[in-house]
Design an enzyme around this catalytic site. Structure first.
Site, mmCIF file in Angstrom:
data_model
loop_
_atom_site.group_PDB
_atom_site.id
_atom_site.type_symbol
_atom_site.label_atom_id
_atom_site.label_comp_id
_atom_site.label_asym_id
_atom_site.label_seq_id
_atom_site.Cartn_x
_atom_site.Cartn_y
_atom_site.Cartn_z
ATOM 1 N N SER A 1 0.873 -1.070 0.050
ATOM 2 C CA SER A 1 -0.039 0.033 -0.077
ATOM 3 C C SER A 1 0.959 1.378 -0.063
ATOM 4 O O SER A 1 1.839 1.487 0.794
ATOM 5 C CB SER A 1 -0.798 -0.004 1.243
ATOM 6 O OG SER A 1 -2.008 0.900 1.029
ATOM 7 N N GLU A 2 0.722 2.105 -0.950
ATOM 8 C CA GLU A 2 1.758 3.155 -1.260
ATOM 9 C C GLU A 2 1.909 4.203 -0.021
ATOM 10 O O GLU A 2 2.865 4.947 -0.130
ATOM 11 C CB GLU A 2 1.748 3.933 -2.492
ATOM 12 C CG GLU A 2 0.586 4.844 -2.669
ATOM 13 C CD GLU A 2 -0.379 4.519 -3.621
ATOM 14 O OE1 GLU A 2 -0.634 3.191 -3.709
ATOM 15 O OE2 GLU A 2 -0.915 5.198 -4.350
#
Lengths: 220, 218, 218, 220
Positions: free
Chosen positions: C45-46
């Site tokens: 998840s960035e």
């Protein structure tokens, strides 16, 4: 697929002439078993990127003693007279880099950046032959990224996926190097089950690590 | 009091509560021992720690807790560890209040040379260039002369550590402050005359009308 | 099977054991549900996590554990958290094996536009530009057409996300692979003819002699 | 000297028109009590540097709702229609920055670097008016450092010296911003005695933190 390798296997995968990043600062945080095995297997012609070469018979110094290092990119060799001797004799090529610049050059290699813009070294011998850039009236050196074939990492703990944390000043260059090498080899004091290291405590994410050097199991 | 202790004690007077301080290897390290007991200064070891202390006791050493010289140290409650990029981010980014470094030469413009003697000593600059470029205050702590020659010169002949002007020079003879006009003689060491300082210095000094003696407690 | 599920299932076939994968918000997120049970893929998840999973159960949410859209997620054993610079170091530095993103337009040269419609939609590029510039493989997952118009065009008219050529385009009609010569039709969707794909595409396609149908399990 | 401040004191120290870095990603990791207090004290004309403005009534969105933000440097406003409205109406000036570039620009400000050399944005509208640099045949954008007057930080824990760690995805931009602002204000879920957070677990070193927002003590 398990990332566990014996010490012998992991070092055998390193060809002669390889570019190695090696963690550690005066021996603290250097993967000592990997150093010993590089010497035992006699891997010659290495390029070593590391903060220092510690002292003769200490840390990365043992690679110097064994004359395995053809090129060295480092911030300091003052504590190792044998490195100085090899440099002056032309046996080892030494590139001296300010320590903070070395850290950022290694980081930028692994972070996909084009280099580092630093004020450090401007107007000194360090800026010879280098591009400078003016930003808002200040001059910065353009220092190039560093990458390696292998990073040899010393860790406090790894889990079996390869999540890693570090101990105190043994952290130093290790997590930066783990970002910047094609193959990352971790020698950890402990290898623990997945889930044991809390997510917030992991410093080097598992996906960066390729090999874990198996520890000796003394019971059971 | 020996000369090194004198220098260390005088430098210690420059540190303030809450400061982040880096001490170079050798003489500068001695400064830590001369702070008032109730002063809370945070010492950074550039290999990745804030909160370093002397090793508390024989037998309390850990191989993973060392200073930039590789010597065993202690860590005080509230210490924190970080990687080398963060350590130099603190240094280069202006978060470090004071760095105390040794010197080979300092010149009239306040520039320092402390990492190389061509043909003789090639140790590498280590963290020195970043420390001098980045710290809020750079204090040079050194003997005024070496082998009878002044280390305070009109123009550095040795390779520079940085083009940045250092903030204070503390020697066994004097306290000097670099300025646009040159080196100002701020204080003399106990029992040292202005003429003795001038004689031991290889460049012009700016001598204010009042030059007090260093206030050092025994 | 609806069109989005078809696309998600086809994209899932591109992922391999041990891969680090980023899924964009919306359709790409659906890919995670269609991996073989025994495949160990790490989802990044960035906003700063590797090891994200769907929320395991109602009532297990934590405000400090969310995806890039701000929705609650879970973390698998072996998850790790990091700051945004590290997250994008992983992305930009070529450590991310695959990113799956939605698209507004992809053109014949394989360039993607997916972050802005001038005068209409100005959401900001978020992480999309870094993801497309940096990931080892960029897969675009989108409907082939929108409101009757092809999203596969000869030249993007919308602002580009990156000049980098994407690696694969998976739509409800076809799988296309950009190359130096143009877009190669690699597969057609079940029941879709080559002519239907050509009719729905606003640029030339390279049609190999053998174009298999997507192998999707029900 | 204690770093503890009441919420009111800490926000009162922030002048109107200040440049604020605010941690958080869609509200996760945003210091919510500081947001509320900024609205209550009506601090106008702010420049906000933050990943996003979340949604109306969520996270940094409440500063937008209260029309306190004159300028915004951010990667994404797609989830907040009110931010978009203010931008189109010319009430708020918005600079859109790719998320990875935003992170590195903030970091470089605090790390004393001259800027960031990134491939991201080359050949897109992002490179308009920017300097580019060629390094070993590749083109990079030169993106400038960001600094702020205040960083408003959300933490899992702080100790009384100001050592800080973070919780999961609430970490995001917080530790980067803590390096890059003149005054760093930390709103932590817990404030613990010095020595409670192990040295290897601290993410933001104490010396960076200026104010700790006191938590409510409910016993005793």
């Amino acid at each position: 697929m398990s990332k566990l390798r014996t010490l012998e296997e992991a070092v055998a995968a390193t060809p002669e002439g390889a570019v190695l990043m090696i963690g550690g600062f005066m021996g603290a945080g250097t993967p000592h078993r990997l150093m010993d095995e590089l010497v035992r297997q006699g891997k010659k012609g290495l390029t070593v990127i590391a903060n220092d070469t510690a002292r003769p018979n200490v840390g990365i110094g043992i690679l110097i003693d064994a004359k395995l290092v053809a090129k060295l990119v480092t911030s300091h060799i003052g504590t190792n007279p044998e490195t100085q001797r090899q440099m002056i004799a032309g046996e080892t090529q030494v590139e001296l880099v300010p320590q903070g610049t070395l850290a950022e050059r290694i980081r930028s290699g692994g972070f996909g950046l084009g280099g580092v813009l630093t004020p450090t070294g401007v107007g000194t011998t360090v800026d010879e032959g280098k591009q400078t850039i003016e930003i808002d009236g200040k001059t910065f050196l353009v220092e190039k990224p560093l990458k390696a074939d292998f990073a040899l990492i010393n860790a406090k703990r790894a889990d079996y996926y390869g999540n890693v944390d570090y101990a105190l000043t043994a952290r130093n260059f290790n997590p930066l190097m783990a970002m910047s090498a094609e193959t990352v080899v971790v020698e950890a004091a402990d290898i623990v089950p997945v889930g044991v290291i809390p997510p917030d405590v992991v410093v080097t994410p598992n996906v960066l690590v390729d090999y874990l050097i198996a520890t000796e199991n003394r019971h059971g | 009091m020996d000369e090194k202790t004198l220098i260390a004690k005088r430098v210690a007077l420059e540190l303030k509560d809450g400061f982040l301080v880096n001490l170079g290897i050798g003489l500068p390290t001695m400064v830590a021992a001369h702070l008032p007991k109730d002063m809370n200064v945070f010492f950074q070891s550039e290999n990745g720690l804030i909160g370093m202390s002397a090793l508390p006791e024989q037998g309390f050493a850990l191989g993973d807790l060392t200073d930039a010289g590789g010597a065993f140290i202690g860590a005080l409650p509230g210490a924190c560890a970080f990687d080398s990029a963060t350590s130099f981010g603190l240094i280069r980014g202006g978060h470090l209040d004071v760095t105390v470094l040794g010197g080979l030469q300092v010149d009239q413009s306040g520039q320092l040379a402390n990492w190389m003697v061509p043909g003789k000593m090639v140790p590498g600059m280590g963290g020195a260039m970043d420390l001098v470029s980045g710290a809020k205050q750079v204090i040079v702590a050194m003997q005024h002369t070496a082998k009878g020659k002044s280390k305070i010169v009109s123009k550095c002949t040795l390779p520079l550590t940085s083009v940045r002007r250092v903030d204070l020079i503390v020697t066994d003879l004097a306290v000097l402050q670099p300025s646009d006009e040159g080196l100002i003689l701020k204080e003399t060491a106990p029992g040292v005359s202005i003429d003795q300082v001038k004689a031991a210095t290889d460049c012009e000094l700016i001598i204010p009308s009042n030059v007090p003696e260093m206030q050092i407690t025994a």
